[in-house]
Structure formats: structure tokens, C-alpha cells
Design a protein around this motif. Structure first.
Motif, PDB file in Angstrom:
ATOM      1  N   SER A 274       0.825  -1.218   0.000  1.00  0.00           N
ATOM      2  CA  SER A 274       0.000   0.000   0.000  1.00  0.00           C
ATOM      3  C   SER A 274       0.856   1.264   0.000  1.00  0.00           C
ATOM      4  N   ALA A 275       2.050   1.201   0.592  1.00  0.00           N
ATOM      5  CA  ALA A 275       2.944   2.364   0.583  1.00  0.00           C
ATOM      6  C   ALA A 275       3.422   2.656  -0.845  1.00  0.00           C
ATOM      7  N   PHE A 276       3.680   1.618  -1.637  1.00  0.00           N
ATOM      8  CA  PHE A 276       4.090   1.823  -3.024  1.00  0.00           C
ATOM      9  C   PHE A 276       2.956   2.453  -3.825  1.00  0.00           C
ATOM     10  N   ARG A 277       1.743   2.008  -3.584  1.00  0.00           N
ATOM     11  CA  ARG A 277       0.599   2.583  -4.301  1.00  0.00           C
ATOM     12  C   ARG A 277       0.386   4.037  -3.885  1.00  0.00           C
ATOM     13  N   LEU A 278       0.620   4.362  -2.617  1.00  0.00           N
ATOM     14  CA  LEU A 278       0.550   5.752  -2.164  1.00  0.00           C
ATOM     15  C   LEU A 278       1.641   6.575  -2.853  1.00  0.00           C
ATOM     16  N   TYR A 279       2.833   6.000  -2.966  1.00  0.00           N
ATOM     17  CA  TYR A 279       3.940   6.645  -3.672  1.00  0.00           C
ATOM     18  C   TYR A 279       3.534   6.979  -5.106  1.00  0.00           C
ATOM     19  N   LEU A 280       2.849   6.051  -5.777  1.00  0.00           N
ATOM     20  CA  LEU A 280       2.398   6.302  -7.151  1.00  0.00           C
ATOM     21  C   LEU A 280       1.369   7.431  -7.194  1.00  0.00           C
ATOM     22  N   ASP A 281       0.458   7.467  -6.213  1.00  0.00           N
ATOM     23  CA  ASP A 281      -0.514   8.568  -6.141  1.00  0.00           C
ATOM     24  C   ASP A 281       0.207   9.905  -6.042  1.00  0.00           C
ATOM     25  N   ARG A 282       1.113   9.987  -5.110  1.00  0.00           N
ATOM     26  CA  ARG A 282       1.806  11.263  -4.853  1.00  0.00           C
ATOM     27  C   ARG A 282       2.770  11.616  -5.973  1.00  0.00           C
ATOM     28  N   ARG A 283       3.378  10.615  -6.576  1.00  0.00           N
ATOM     29  CA  ARG A 283       4.271  10.854  -7.713  1.00  0.00           C
ATOM     30  C   ARG A 283       3.493  11.449  -8.882  1.00  0.00           C
ATOM     31  N   ARG A 284       2.334  10.871  -9.167  1.00  0.00           N
ATOM     32  CA  ARG A 284       1.510  11.362 -10.277  1.00  0.00           C
ATOM     33  C   ARG A 284       1.024  12.792  -9.999  1.00  0.00           C
ATOM     34  N   ARG A 285       0.588  13.040  -8.770  1.00  0.00           N
ATOM     35  CA  ARG A 285       0.142  14.402  -8.428  1.00  0.00           C
ATOM     36  C   ARG A 285       1.270  15.404  -8.645  1.00  0.00           C
TER      37      ARG A 285
ATOM     38  N   THR B 208      14.524   1.551  -5.847  1.00  0.00           N
ATOM     39  CA  THR B 208      15.430   2.423  -5.099  1.00  0.00           C
ATOM     40  C   THR B 208      14.794   3.785  -4.847  1.00  0.00           C
ATOM     41  N   ARG B 209      14.185   4.363  -5.880  1.00  0.00           N
ATOM     42  CA  ARG B 209      13.511   5.662  -5.704  1.00  0.00           C
ATOM     43  C   ARG B 209      12.385   5.569  -4.700  1.00  0.00           C
ATOM     44  N   PHE B 210      11.606   4.494  -4.773  1.00  0.00           N
ATOM     45  CA  PHE B 210      10.516   4.295  -3.821  1.00  0.00           C
ATOM     46  C   PHE B 210      11.059   4.180  -2.398  1.00  0.00           C
ATOM     47  N   ASN B 211      12.107   3.396  -2.209  1.00  0.00           N
ATOM     48  CA  ASN B 211      12.680   3.237  -0.868  1.00  0.00           C
ATOM     49  C   ASN B 211      13.221   4.551  -0.321  1.00  0.00           C
ATOM     50  N   HIS B 212      13.805   5.373  -1.168  1.00  0.00           N
ATOM     51  CA  HIS B 212      14.267   6.700  -0.739  1.00  0.00           C
ATOM     52  C   HIS B 212      13.075   7.552  -0.337  1.00  0.00           C
ATOM     53  N   TRP B 213      12.013   7.517  -1.134  1.00  0.00           N
ATOM     54  CA  TRP B 213      10.803   8.273  -0.816  1.00  0.00           C
ATOM     55  C   TRP B 213      10.229   7.807   0.523  1.00  0.00           C
ATOM     56  N   ARG B 214      10.163   6.499   0.708  1.00  0.00           N
ATOM     57  CA  ARG B 214       9.604   5.965   1.947  1.00  0.00           C
ATOM     58  C   ARG B 214      10.431   6.407   3.151  1.00  0.00           C
ATOM     59  N   THR B 215      11.748   6.382   3.013  1.00  0.00           N
ATOM     60  CA  THR B 215      12.621   6.809   4.105  1.00  0.00           C
ATOM     61  C   THR B 215      12.417   8.291   4.412  1.00  0.00           C
ATOM     62  N   ARG B 216      12.386   9.125   3.391  1.00  0.00           N
ATOM     63  CA  ARG B 216      12.155  10.567   3.597  1.00  0.00           C
ATOM     64  C   ARG B 216      10.793  10.826   4.207  1.00  0.00           C
ATOM     65  N   ASN B 217       9.796  10.101   3.754  1.00  0.00           N
ATOM     66  CA  ASN B 217       8.440  10.291   4.250  1.00  0.00           C
ATOM     67  C   ASN B 217       8.336   9.903   5.723  1.00  0.00           C
ATOM     68  N   ARG B 218       9.001   8.841   6.127  1.00  0.00           N
ATOM     69  CA  ARG B 218       9.003   8.443   7.536  1.00  0.00           C
ATOM     70  C   ARG B 218       9.656   9.504   8.401  1.00  0.00           C
ATOM     71  N   VAL B 219      10.787  10.065   7.937  1.00  0.00           N
ATOM     72  CA  VAL B 219      11.484  11.098   8.697  1.00  0.00           C
ATOM     73  C   VAL B 219      10.588  12.319   8.840  1.00  0.00           C
ATOM     74  N   THR B 220       9.946  12.727   7.749  1.00  0.00           N
ATOM     75  CA  THR B 220       9.047  13.876   7.782  1.00  0.00           C
ATOM     76  C   THR B 220       7.893  13.630   8.742  1.00  0.00           C
ATOM     77  N   ASN B 221       7.309  12.439   8.679  1.00  0.00           N
ATOM     78  CA  ASN B 221       6.166  12.108   9.543  1.00  0.00           C
ATOM     79  C   ASN B 221       6.576  12.024  11.003  1.00  0.00           C
ATOM     80  N   GLN B 222       7.782  11.567  11.302  1.00  0.00           N
ATOM     81  CA  GLN B 222       8.251  11.511  12.678  1.00  0.00           C
ATOM     82  C   GLN B 222       8.400  12.927  13.241  1.00  0.00           C
ATOM     83  N   ARG B 223       8.885  13.849  12.392  1.00  0.00           N
ATOM     84  CA  ARG B 223       9.061  15.226  12.850  1.00  0.00           C
ATOM     85  C   ARG B 223       7.736  15.914  13.097  1.00  0.00           C
ATOM     86  N   THR B 224       6.743  15.606  12.262  1.00  0.00           N
ATOM     87  CA  THR B 224       5.448  16.269  12.382  1.00  0.00           C
ATOM     88  C   THR B 224       4.496  15.513  13.284  1.00  0.00           C
TER      89      THR B 224
END
Length: 95
Positions: free
Chosen positions: A12-23, A74-90
Motif C-alpha cells: 500500500s505504501a508503493f501505491r501511495l507513492y504512485l498517487d503522490r508521484r503522479r500528483r 530504489t527511488r521508492f525506498n528513498h521516498w519511503r525513508t524521507r516520508n518516515r522522517v518527515t512524519n516523525q518530525r510532524t
């Protein structure tokens, strides 16, 4: 590779990545393309098109498609890592 690709499309995280990538790519708003829009079949179709193949099984036999798949993952995994860091901060839940 085909099995890994199938598992990725089920994620589901990959599918969310595709949603946000397309947007982002098309300058859309969440109202136009909400989270949760891509389903497993959409992810499969997108992945096959991006890798230039008709079936994920071709990943096991095409070095070029396999390289592209690795780049996508690789791009997805980088996105997931960045997204986790952002979500932890917020303090928000991650995908």
C-alpha cells in the motif's frame, strides 16, 4: 524479480507513492487525485509500462527491465525513508 515486483505492487505504501508521484508530476491537487487512487492492478500496469514489459515475469529474463525495476524500487525506498522522517518530525502517521 517477478515475485519481488508482485510484492511491491501489493504494498500500500508503493501505491501511495504512485498517487503522490503522479500528483507531483502533473501538478494535481489531492482533491483531483486523492491518496488511495492506485490499486494493485494500476501499480502492476504502471510498473510494466515503466519497465517496457507486458508481464512482470519478463523481469526474470530482461536485464534492461530488471535494471529499470531496481531504479524504481530504489527511488521508492528513498521516498519511503524521507516520508518516515518527515512524519516523525510532524507526528503524523506514515504510509
Amino acid at each position: 524479480m517477478a515475485r519481488q515486483a508482485a510484492m511491491l505492487c501489493q504494498d500500500s505504501a508503493f501505491r501511495l507513492y504512485l498517487d503522490r508521484r503522479r500528483r507531483h508530476k502533473f501538478g494535481m491537487t489531492e482533491g483531483t487525485l486523492p491518496d488511495g487512487t492506485h490499486n494493485e492492478q494500476d501499480a502492476r500496469d504502471w510498473l510494466c509500462a515503466a519497465c517496457g514489459i507486458q508481464s512482470r515475469a519478463e523481469l526474470d529474463h530482461s536485464p534492461e527491465a530488471e535494471r529499470t525495476f531496481h531504479q524504481i524500487r530504489t527511488r521508492f525506498n528513498h521516498w519511503r525513508t524521507r516520508n518516515r522522517v518527515t512524519n516523525q518530525r510532524t507526528g503524523n502517521e506514515g504510509p
